[in-house]
Design a protein around this motif. Structure first.
Motif, PDB file in Angstrom:
ATOM      1  N   GLU B 167       0.840  -1.214   0.000  1.00  0.00           N
ATOM      2  CA  GLU B 167       0.000   0.000   0.000  1.00  0.00           C
ATOM      3  C   GLU B 167       0.867   1.253   0.000  1.00  0.00           C
ATOM      4  OE1 GLU B 167      -3.828  -1.492   2.699  1.00  0.00           O
ATOM      5  OE2 GLU B 167      -2.586   0.169   3.405  1.00  0.00           O
ATOM      6  N   LEU B 170       2.803   1.789  -3.255  1.00  0.00           N
ATOM      7  CA  LEU B 170       1.933   2.283  -4.325  1.00  0.00           C
ATOM      8  C   LEU B 170       1.567   3.747  -4.086  1.00  0.00           C
ATOM      9  CD1 LEU B 170      -0.371  -0.844  -4.878  1.00  0.00           C
ATOM     10  CD2 LEU B 170       1.397   0.033  -6.410  1.00  0.00           C
ATOM     11  N   LEU B 171       1.294   4.111  -2.827  1.00  0.00           N
ATOM     12  CA  LEU B 171       1.000   5.524  -2.524  1.00  0.00           C
ATOM     13  C   LEU B 171       2.218   6.388  -2.841  1.00  0.00           C
ATOM     14  CD1 LEU B 171      -1.014   5.165   0.836  1.00  0.00           C
ATOM     15  CD2 LEU B 171      -1.911   5.977  -1.354  1.00  0.00           C
ATOM     16  N   ASP B 174       2.566   6.760  -6.595  1.00  0.00           N
ATOM     17  CA  ASP B 174       1.526   7.663  -7.107  1.00  0.00           C
ATOM     18  C   ASP B 174       1.726   9.101  -6.625  1.00  0.00           C
ATOM     19  OD1 ASP B 174       0.349   5.592  -8.416  1.00  0.00           O
ATOM     20  OD2 ASP B 174      -1.383   5.391  -7.091  1.00  0.00           O
ATOM     21  N   ALA B 195       4.241   0.772 -10.582  1.00  0.00           N
ATOM     22  CA  ALA B 195       3.084   0.420  -9.753  1.00  0.00           C
ATOM     23  C   ALA B 195       2.271  -0.708 -10.384  1.00  0.00           C
ATOM     24  CB  ALA B 195       2.205   1.657  -9.548  1.00  0.00           C
TER      25      ALA B 195
END
Lengths: 298, 298
Positions: B167, B170-171, B174, B195
């Motif tokens: 998580e 990926l955050l 992004d 990602a």
């Protein structure tokens, strides 16, 4: 209807596949929408065969609704907006499908939702339903942010709200976290009496089952439950941040789509709320716009 | 071996089913362990048919290892320790199985792990492997805390560490969260570059796939990566709290079991570390103790 449509007057079908429903709309350039159909979930990330079944089923219902026969699907130019097809393997699985259409164009559900929201024009959207994701289509460039699916990403989505709430309720029931009225609400939602009852209803379930808890979480937050408020605020903060990242590419319009768009809106930051415009057409109509654009280019 | 074992000299098979492996041990009251077998995952929460297959397979391997024939399973008194059988529906599914044994007794994997850890005696255990859970067996009473499965509960487990790390990575990718060396480590783990590559490797995958990231998370934490440290500290704080809740029922012994027990130990609170005793026998041997206890009572 006559199936000998010419290249000049083709019939289009737009299909919007999602985590809980699959919607199909048959569109004629002359008469507009002539038939619609709704079937179950069509998310390639959670099963290809179910995805194909739901597409087929929604198509059949739309054909029936339009007064057409099932074999008429062979005359339709299809536009499919599906979750997960930005994953190359899944895209290949979908386009390799022995589909029942005259032609089939595949893109993400975000892309077709965005085309629909801005009635064919460019812009940006955030989808907050079962999942969450941001998308912008500006100057023929595509920006896709967030998403990644349940339980890995999709922060601020219905499934995420449901998962966070269930986690907190179980921690509360086990004596590890503070008291929250979420616990009682979730027990009531499933008509059970203890942690085991919650687990039995959620273990191994799909994102759409978790997403059904989202309204409950928002209600508890609106009733000032501290734990529910913290969950909703964390989710909304992420969605606001997502919106601001989309604004960086200067989209001419911005809309929010999905079952949580309305109830989540009051929790967003003011600068984001100020830029919100209504959606002009639903994603499945966006999928027909997409099919029309691709068909013309081809 | 002779299959005409009497009630006085029965042969037992202990089976420990888990999120990644199923271990079987055949035990003779006269000769101790005479055969062992290991098969794939056997977690009823994630599929009954796979659970039965893995039990069958590990039994066959143990029989072979003991120099026995497959049909000799009919002479074995089985003790099964399985995740999820505290859910009444799943317990019923398991005991209704047309099993290949002389007799079959079913309990949770926690119970058999606890019996094993304290070589038949009472005590408490925390399991931190693919999942996490606390269990105490004191004065014939059973206390079961936490667990609830991936991704709903199992805080501090390998799968939980992997999910939290993915998580955050990926955050970070992004642009929503702070930089973390976890991102590079997870990209390397899957031999991907973005990602989408992480999502492609994790979407829809089981807890055991997430748990494979746990060592990476602990390594990053030991290298002082802030994000990894926060994840490991949150997980370890929960495990320490879980231990203290178990201590409330005054267990005569306390052990930690599972692949993460050792690497997570330095992160636990000192009062918890002080009470740690080594495990005396593995869960599958605990399952034979359980079968022996039940068989005598019956």
């Amino acid at each position: 209807m006559s199936v000998n449509q010419t290249k000049e007057k083709p019939l289009f079908i737009g299909i919007d596949g999602g985590g809980s429903k699959c919607r199909a709309t048959i569109y004629s350039s002359e008469d507009g929408v002539i038939g619609t159909g709704v079937a179950g979930r069509a998310n390639p990330l959670h099963g290809l065969s179910q995805t194909f079944e739901s597409i087929q089923m929604s198509t059949e219902l739309a054909l029936k609704d339009a007064g057409m026969s099932l074999s008429d699907s062979r005359a339709l130019v299809a536009g499919l907006g599906l979750a997960g097809v930005n994953v190359p393997r899944l895209y290949q699985d979908i386009v390799s499908w022995d589909h029942p259409f005259a032609d089939m164009f595949v893109t993400t559900d975000l892309h077709t939702a965005c085309i629909g929201a801005h009635r064919g024009g460019e812009g940006a959207v955030i989808i907050t339903g079962t999942g969450s994701c941001g998308y912008a289509n500006v100057d023929d460039k595509h920006l896709c942010l967030g998403g990644h699916g349940f339980a890995l990403g999709d922060k601020g989505s219905g499934a995420w709200l449901g998962l966070k709430a269930a986690e907190q309720a179980l921690l509360h029931l086990d004596g590890f976290a503070e008291k929250t009225i979420l616990t009682e609400c979730i027990l009531n939602h499933f008509k059970v009496h203890d942690a085991m009852g919650i687990v039995e209803n959620l273990a191994g379930q799909t994102s759409s089952v978790y997403a059904k808890l989202a309204r409950t979480v928002l209600e508890c937050a609106n009733e000032q439950d501290h734990v529910a408020k913290e969950i909703v605020k964390e989710g909304a903060a992420y969605i606001s941040e997502l919106a601001r990242k989309l604004f960086e590419v200067n989209p001419p319009r911005f809309s929010m789509i999905g079952g949580l768009a309305e109830p989540l809106a009051p929790w967003l930051d003011k600068d984001v709320i100020a830029k919100l415009s209504p959606t002009l057409a639903p994603p499945e109509l966006g999928a027909t716009y997409f099919a029309r654009q691709k068909f013309r280019i081809k």
